[in-house]
Design a protein around this motif. Structure first.
Motif, PDB file in Angstrom:
ATOM      1  N   ILE A  76      29.260  27.108  45.468  1.00 23.67           N
ATOM      2  CA  ILE A  76      30.127  27.405  44.458  1.00 23.67           C
ATOM      3  C   ILE A  76      30.933  28.871  44.370  1.00 23.67           C
ATOM      4  O   ILE A  76      32.147  28.905  43.774  1.00 23.67           O
ATOM      5  CB  ILE A  76      29.382  27.469  42.987  1.00 23.67           C
ATOM      6  N   GLU A  77      30.444  29.943  45.335  1.00 26.09           N
ATOM      7  CA  GLU A  77      30.915  30.771  45.603  1.00 26.09           C
ATOM      8  C   GLU A  77      32.290  30.739  46.472  1.00 26.09           C
ATOM      9  O   GLU A  77      33.420  31.305  46.015  1.00 26.09           O
ATOM     10  CB  GLU A  77      29.971  32.091  46.594  1.00 26.09           C
ATOM     11  N   GLY A  84      40.434  29.970  42.693  1.00 31.21           N
ATOM     12  CA  GLY A  84      41.131  30.903  42.056  1.00 31.21           C
ATOM     13  C   GLY A  84      42.412  31.326  42.632  1.00 31.21           C
ATOM     14  O   GLY A  84      43.165  31.785  42.024  1.00 31.21           O
ATOM     15  N   ARG A  85      42.004  31.308  44.001  1.00 33.79           N
ATOM     16  CA  ARG A  85      43.487  31.914  44.673  1.00 33.79           C
ATOM     17  C   ARG A  85      44.221  30.774  44.956  1.00 33.79           C
ATOM     18  O   ARG A  85      45.746  30.977  44.847  1.00 33.79           O
ATOM     19  CB  ARG A  85      42.914  32.306  46.077  1.00 33.79           C
ATOM     20  N   HIS A  86      44.094  29.546  45.018  1.00 35.33           N
ATOM     21  CA  HIS A  86      44.864  28.321  44.882  1.00 35.33           C
ATOM     22  C   HIS A  86      45.489  28.196  43.521  1.00 35.33           C
ATOM     23  O   HIS A  86      46.844  28.057  43.544  1.00 35.33           O
ATOM     24  CB  HIS A  86      44.000  27.018  45.154  1.00 35.33           C
ATOM     25  N   TRP A  87      44.804  28.572  42.526  1.00 32.68           N
ATOM     26  CA  TRP A  87      45.784  28.414  41.106  1.00 32.68           C
ATOM     27  C   TRP A  87      46.462  29.695  40.703  1.00 32.68           C
ATOM     28  O   TRP A  87      47.406  29.685  39.980  1.00 32.68           O
ATOM     29  CB  TRP A  87      44.573  28.236  40.041  1.00 32.68           C
ATOM     30  N   GLN A  88      46.043  30.782  41.483  1.00 33.20           N
ATOM     31  CA  GLN A  88      46.591  31.984  41.193  1.00 33.20           C
ATOM     32  C   GLN A  88      46.108  32.724  39.888  1.00 33.20           C
ATOM     33  O   GLN A  88      47.390  32.934  39.208  1.00 33.20           O
ATOM     34  CB  GLN A  88      48.090  31.928  41.703  1.00 33.20           C
ATOM     35  N   ILE A 111      30.808  32.481  37.248  1.00 34.67           N
ATOM     36  CA  ILE A 111      31.832  33.204  36.615  1.00 34.67           C
ATOM     37  C   ILE A 111      32.725  34.040  37.829  1.00 34.67           C
ATOM     38  O   ILE A 111      32.171  34.924  38.520  1.00 34.67           O
ATOM     39  CB  ILE A 111      31.352  34.336  35.660  1.00 34.67           C
ATOM     40  N   GLU A 112      34.030  33.543  38.259  1.00 35.63           N
ATOM     41  CA  GLU A 112      34.680  34.254  39.249  1.00 35.63           C
ATOM     42  C   GLU A 112      35.604  35.246  38.543  1.00 35.63           C
ATOM     43  O   GLU A 112      36.493  34.872  37.828  1.00 35.63           O
ATOM     44  CB  GLU A 112      35.418  33.076  39.945  1.00 35.63           C
ATOM     45  N   GLY A 282      36.099  37.538  45.364  1.00 35.80           N
ATOM     46  CA  GLY A 282      34.792  37.157  45.607  1.00 35.80           C
ATOM     47  C   GLY A 282      33.922  37.910  44.555  1.00 35.80           C
ATOM     48  O   GLY A 282      32.501  37.954  44.308  1.00 35.80           O
ATOM     49  N   GLY A 283      34.608  38.719  43.677  1.00 36.63           N
ATOM     50  CA  GLY A 283      33.555  39.121  42.441  1.00 36.63           C
ATOM     51  C   GLY A 283      33.082  38.233  41.364  1.00 36.63           C
ATOM     52  O   GLY A 283      33.723  37.326  41.153  1.00 36.63           O
TER      53      GLY A 283
END
Length: 289
Positions: A76-77, A84-88, A111-112, A282-283
């Protein structure tokens, strides 16, 4: 014999740190709530959407709640970081995006947190929300409640209104166990951080160096310095050999030597909502039930 046993462990770590990552087919960003797993009711989706839209108007922070049918063989990480990066999600100049990700099939939640909010919605607070507001409801079988409560706490943190639960006092007899637990957490934290480094760094040499450094600092705490150095060197060359056999020019893998990423089959939805160009590093925190 001890060195041989550690070499055996290291061979396993090489395989772990350089696993073949599958191409991910991301869900479409159809709105601020993407309920691919069909957990929430229509009323709950609307309530969450209204809350998240209000937050963005007030602060420009973008929060998206997403439930997944499957992690498609990924942790999941790694899935959350890449989603998150794909959806920006988040604004490009602020990187102020947050994802609440629920994967019921694998019983995982995360929670990303985008770069710009890591100092506000810290890893510790993210873990606290997961452990206190989300997982207890999930364990009772009430996933809707967990998602609603978790989202509420995330918004409270971003608005400066969150009140953390009181910490339990740790007795002196527990200090040794706590120290040991911290050591174990650091060890496994380094291991699980490696796939994120591998997904960020697109150079074979740099990835091998990062992997060797991770292994060096992992072993330096439990053995002689020379032994830890040997483990690091072994990891470096092991990573090179592994990736040379795995990443080939022209392959359809999510990673290629020129650093390009495959975006899967996803496309943005037609709801009028889209990410603002934010990025993730990655936070955040994860949990399971």
């Amino acid at each position: 014999m001890r060195l041989l046993s550690r070499l055996g462990i290291l061979l396993v770590l090489i395989g772990f740190l350089n696993l073949n990552a599958q191409e991910i087919h991301f869900p479409s960003l159809s709105g601020r709530v993407v309920d691919e797993a069909n957990i929430l009711t229509g009323a709950q989706k609307k309530q969450l959407t209204d809350q998240l839209q209000t937050l963005e108007k007030q602060t420009s922070d973008q929060v998206v709640v997403v439930t997944l049918k499957s992690l498609q063989g990924n942790t999941i990480e790694v899935f959350g970081f890449r989603l998150g990066r794909h959806w920006q999600i988040g604004q490009k100049e602020k990187n102020n995006g947050v994802l609440l990700i629920v994967a019921p099939k694998e019983r995982k939640v995360r929670i990303e947190v985008g770069y710009g909010l890591e100092g506000i919605l810290t890893d510790g607070l993210s873990k606290m929300i997961i452990d206190n507001d989300i997982v207890p409801s999930f364990k009772k079988g009430n996933m809707q409640e967990g998602i609603m409560k978790g989202t509420k706490s995330i918004l409270e943190v971003l608005q400066g209104q969150y009140v953390p639960p009181k910490k339990n006092n740790v007795s002196r007899t527990d200090k040794g166990a706590v120290s040991f637990g911290v050591g174990v957490a650091v060890f496994f934290g380094l291991l699980f951080a490696a796939p994120l480094f591998n997904s960020i760094i697109n150079n074979m040499l740099l990835i091998s160096i990062v992997n060797s450094i991770i292994v060096f600092f992992t072993f330096v705490g439990v053995g002689p310095l020379g032994e830890a150095f040997a483990m690091g060197v072994f990891m470096f060359f092991g990573s090179i050999v592994t990736m040379m056999s795995k990443y080939q020019v022209g392959s359809d893998s999510w990673y290629s030597p020129n650093g390009s990423f495959s975006s899967g089959s996803s496309s943005f939805g037609s709801s009028g909502f889209s990410g603002g160009g934010g990025s993730f590093g990655g936070g955040g925190a994860s949990g399971s039930w």
